[in-house]
Write a protein that holds these residues in place. Structure first.
Motif, PDB file in Angstrom:
ATOM      1  N   ILE A  91      -2.892  -0.365   1.349  1.00 15.17           N
ATOM      2  CA  ILE A  91      -1.479  -0.669   1.572  1.00 15.17           C
ATOM      3  C   ILE A  91      -1.298  -1.680   2.692  1.00 15.17           C
ATOM      4  O   ILE A  91      -2.094  -1.758   3.636  1.00 15.17           O
ATOM      5  CB  ILE A  91      -0.698   0.633   1.902  1.00 15.17           C
ATOM      6  N   ASP A  92      -0.241  -2.465   2.559  1.00 15.94           N
ATOM      7  CA  ASP A  92       0.239  -3.313   3.645  1.00 15.94           C
ATOM      8  C   ASP A  92       1.502  -2.662   4.182  1.00 15.94           C
ATOM      9  O   ASP A  92       2.547  -2.679   3.523  1.00 15.94           O
ATOM     10  CB  ASP A  92       0.530  -4.725   3.133  1.00 15.94           C
ATOM     11  N   CYS A  93       1.428  -2.061   5.348  1.00 15.20           N
ATOM     12  CA  CYS A  93       2.548  -1.275   5.883  1.00 15.20           C
ATOM     13  C   CYS A  93       3.761  -2.116   6.257  1.00 15.20           C
ATOM     14  O   CYS A  93       4.839  -1.568   6.501  1.00 15.20           O
ATOM     15  CB  CYS A  93       2.093  -0.474   7.100  1.00 15.20           C
ATOM     16  N   TYR A  94       3.617  -3.444   6.313  1.00 17.95           N
ATOM     17  CA  TYR A  94       4.750  -4.287   6.697  1.00 17.95           C
ATOM     18  C   TYR A  94       5.278  -5.102   5.521  1.00 17.95           C
ATOM     19  O   TYR A  94       6.068  -6.017   5.686  1.00 17.95           O
ATOM     20  CB  TYR A  94       4.357  -5.209   7.853  1.00 17.95           C
ATOM     21  N   SER A  95       4.831  -4.755   4.327  1.00 14.95           N
ATOM     22  CA  SER A  95       5.320  -5.444   3.143  1.00 14.95           C
ATOM     23  C   SER A  95       6.762  -5.051   2.862  1.00 14.95           C
ATOM     24  O   SER A  95       7.180  -3.914   3.098  1.00 14.95           O
ATOM     25  CB  SER A  95       4.443  -5.086   1.935  1.00 14.95           C
ATOM     26  N   ASN A  96       7.535  -5.988   2.318  1.00 12.53           N
ATOM     27  CA  ASN A  96       8.917  -5.704   1.944  1.00 12.53           C
ATOM     28  C   ASN A  96       9.008  -4.919   0.644  1.00 12.53           C
ATOM     29  O   ASN A  96      10.078  -4.459   0.269  1.00 12.53           O
ATOM     30  CB  ASN A  96       9.712  -7.011   1.814  1.00 12.53           C
ATOM     31  N   LYS A  97       7.871  -4.774  -0.030  1.00 12.02           N
ATOM     32  CA  LYS A  97       7.852  -4.018  -1.277  1.00 12.02           C
ATOM     33  C   LYS A  97       8.055  -2.542  -0.977  1.00 12.02           C
ATOM     34  O   LYS A  97       7.355  -1.952  -0.156  1.00 12.02           O
ATOM     35  CB  LYS A  97       6.510  -4.216  -1.986  1.00 12.02           C
ATOM     36  N   ARG A  98       9.026  -1.929  -1.637  1.00 11.13           N
ATOM     37  CA  ARG A  98       9.337  -0.521  -1.380  1.00 11.13           C
ATOM     38  C   ARG A  98       8.207   0.369  -1.867  1.00 11.13           C
ATOM     39  O   ARG A  98       7.690   0.209  -2.961  1.00 11.13           O
ATOM     40  CB  ARG A  98      10.639  -0.133  -2.074  1.00 11.13           C
ATOM     41  N   PHE A  99       7.812   1.297  -1.018  1.00 12.92           N
ATOM     42  CA  PHE A  99       6.712   2.197  -1.367  1.00 12.92           C
ATOM     43  C   PHE A  99       7.068   3.050  -2.575  1.00 12.92           C
ATOM     44  O   PHE A  99       6.206   3.416  -3.358  1.00 12.92           O
ATOM     45  CB  PHE A  99       6.376   3.087  -0.169  1.00 12.92           C
ATOM     46  N   SER A 100       8.344   3.376  -2.736  1.00 13.87           N
ATOM     47  CA  SER A 100       8.752   4.286  -3.804  1.00 13.87           C
ATOM     48  C   SER A 100       8.542   3.696  -5.189  1.00 13.87           C
ATOM     49  O   SER A 100       8.485   4.426  -6.175  1.00 13.87           O
ATOM     50  CB  SER A 100      10.227   4.666  -3.641  1.00 13.87           C
ATOM     51  N   ILE A 101       8.449   2.357  -5.298  1.00  7.52           N
ATOM     52  CA  ILE A 101       8.242   1.767  -6.609  1.00  7.52           C
ATOM     53  C   ILE A 101       6.820   1.231  -6.772  1.00  7.52           C
ATOM     54  O   ILE A 101       6.512   0.578  -7.752  1.00  7.52           O
ATOM     55  CB  ILE A 101       9.259   0.641  -6.877  1.00  7.52           C
ATOM     56  N   ASP A 102       5.987   1.473  -5.778  1.00  6.11           N
ATOM     57  CA  ASP A 102       4.577   1.078  -5.866  1.00  6.11           C
ATOM     58  C   ASP A 102       3.850   2.186  -6.622  1.00  6.11           C
ATOM     59  O   ASP A 102       3.265   3.082  -6.027  1.00  6.11           O
ATOM     60  CB  ASP A 102       4.014   0.878  -4.462  1.00  6.11           C
ATOM     61  N   THR A 103       3.881   2.139  -7.932  1.00  9.17           N
ATOM     62  CA  THR A 103       3.489   3.260  -8.780  1.00  9.17           C
ATOM     63  C   THR A 103       2.098   3.820  -8.511  1.00  9.17           C
ATOM     64  O   THR A 103       1.954   5.038  -8.349  1.00  9.17           O
ATOM     65  CB  THR A 103       3.614   2.872 -10.268  1.00  9.17           C
ATOM     66  N   PRO A 104       1.042   2.999  -8.444  1.00 13.00           N
ATOM     67  CA  PRO A 104      -0.293   3.582  -8.226  1.00 13.00           C
ATOM     68  C   PRO A 104      -0.405   4.368  -6.923  1.00 13.00           C
ATOM     69  O   PRO A 104      -0.951   5.466  -6.894  1.00 13.00           O
ATOM     70  CB  PRO A 104      -1.223   2.357  -8.228  1.00 13.00           C
ATOM     71  N   ASN A 105       0.119   3.790  -5.838  1.00  8.33           N
ATOM     72  CA  ASN A 105       0.045   4.484  -4.554  1.00  8.33           C
ATOM     73  C   ASN A 105       0.892   5.751  -4.539  1.00  8.33           C
ATOM     74  O   ASN A 105       0.480   6.786  -4.012  1.00  8.33           O
ATOM     75  CB  ASN A 105       0.493   3.553  -3.421  1.00  8.33           C
ATOM     76  N   VAL A 106       2.095   5.663  -5.094  1.00 10.54           N
ATOM     77  CA  VAL A 106       2.977   6.826  -5.126  1.00 10.54           C
ATOM     78  C   VAL A 106       2.379   7.940  -5.971  1.00 10.54           C
ATOM     79  O   VAL A 106       2.455   9.117  -5.612  1.00 10.54           O
ATOM     80  CB  VAL A 106       4.379   6.441  -5.646  1.00 10.54           C
ATOM     81  N   ALA A 107       1.769   7.580  -7.088  1.00  9.03           N
ATOM     82  CA  ALA A 107       1.142   8.581  -7.952  1.00  9.03           C
ATOM     83  C   ALA A 107       0.029   9.321  -7.209  1.00  9.03           C
ATOM     84  O   ALA A 107      -0.099  10.547  -7.315  1.00  9.03           O
ATOM     85  CB  ALA A 107       0.595   7.923  -9.213  1.00  9.03           C
TER      86      ALA A 107
END
Length: 246
Positions: free
Chosen positions: A195-211
């Motif tokens: 993960i990049d903790c400072y990315s603007n990409k919302r963690f909730s829609i990052d499917t592989p990581n959230v899964a």
């Protein structure tokens, strides 16, 4: 497993070297957005809470508070943090920095620090595969600064020590080849997140990581509902007062 009103609470230890991104990762998970700048170094323990809703809403209970205990990684506090933070938990997240080979190599020492404290058995000084035989706590690896690593560690010339003749850590890239897990994730038989903790990409829609994170939560719930962590017989856990810094 504690309760907050009618909602059960599960505790996760977040462990790793200082400045690897533990606080940033926890903030991203709990607030669904990254921090705008690196946080100050954690002293003691920083606590964040996430409300987790199970996918199968028919399961009872289907809501849980996940309490993240982000433990400061300063080596000066090594002797005191065990008795303060390792008495009660339901899962462990081990965090490393992809630009620091040493932080990855140190993850097994962080895990062993917990095992040594929670066991009355006389254990070897060095970490060996045998100490994991009866350790049945859900684990998750998190590797931060993915965008800065370019797939390799800045310390890729460092040599890591073998744990046994058949178990050793990769000596170059921290990232797995062909989408396979890192050596440590395979050794511990757990999932891992890059993960990049400072990315603007919302963690909730990052499917592989959230899964993978949700799977980790489900393992904790299943384990806690069957047998509380503090009563696990294999390691002869002992009860003591809990001391937390808020």
């Amino acid at each position: 497993m504690g309760t907050n009103g009618d909602i059960p609470t599960l505790i996760v230890l977040v462990l790793g070297d200082s400045s690897v991104g533990k606080t940033s990762f926890v903030h991203t998970v709990c607030h669904d957005q990254p921090l705008s700048s690196p946080p100050p170094v954690t002293v003691g323990c920083h606590i964040e809470i996430k409300l987790y809703e199970r996918r199968d809403r028919h399961q009872n209970p289907n809501l849980f508070f996940i309490e993240f205990h982000d433990v400061g990684g300063s080596i000066q506090h090594k002797n005191s943090r065990s008795s303060m933070f390792y008495d009660e938990f339901h899962g462990i997240i081990l965090v490393s920095d992809l630009t620091s080979r040493q932080s990855y190599d140190n993850l097994k020492e962080w895990l062993y620090e917990v095992i040594r404290y929670r066991s009355r058995q006389k254990l070897p000084t060095e970490f060996t595969p045998e100490v994991l035989q009866n350790f049945d706590i859900p684990l998750l690896l998190v590797h931060t600064k993915f965008n800065e690593s370019n797939g390799t560690s800045l310390l890729n010339n460092s040599k890591s020590s073998n744990m046994t003749n058949n178990h050793s850590f990769s000596s170059s890239s921290l990232l797995p080849n062909y989408n396979r897990k890192t050596t440590l994730a395979n050794f511990l038989n757990c999932d891992e997140i890059f993960i990049d903790c400072y990315s603007n990409k919302r963690f909730s829609i990052d499917t592989p990581n959230v899964a993978k994170l949700n799977s980790f939560f489900e393992k904790m719930i299943k384990k806690a509902s069957v047998e509380p962590v503090e009563q696990l017989p294999q390691f002869d856990w002992f009860a003591s007062e809990n001391h937390y810094i808020h």
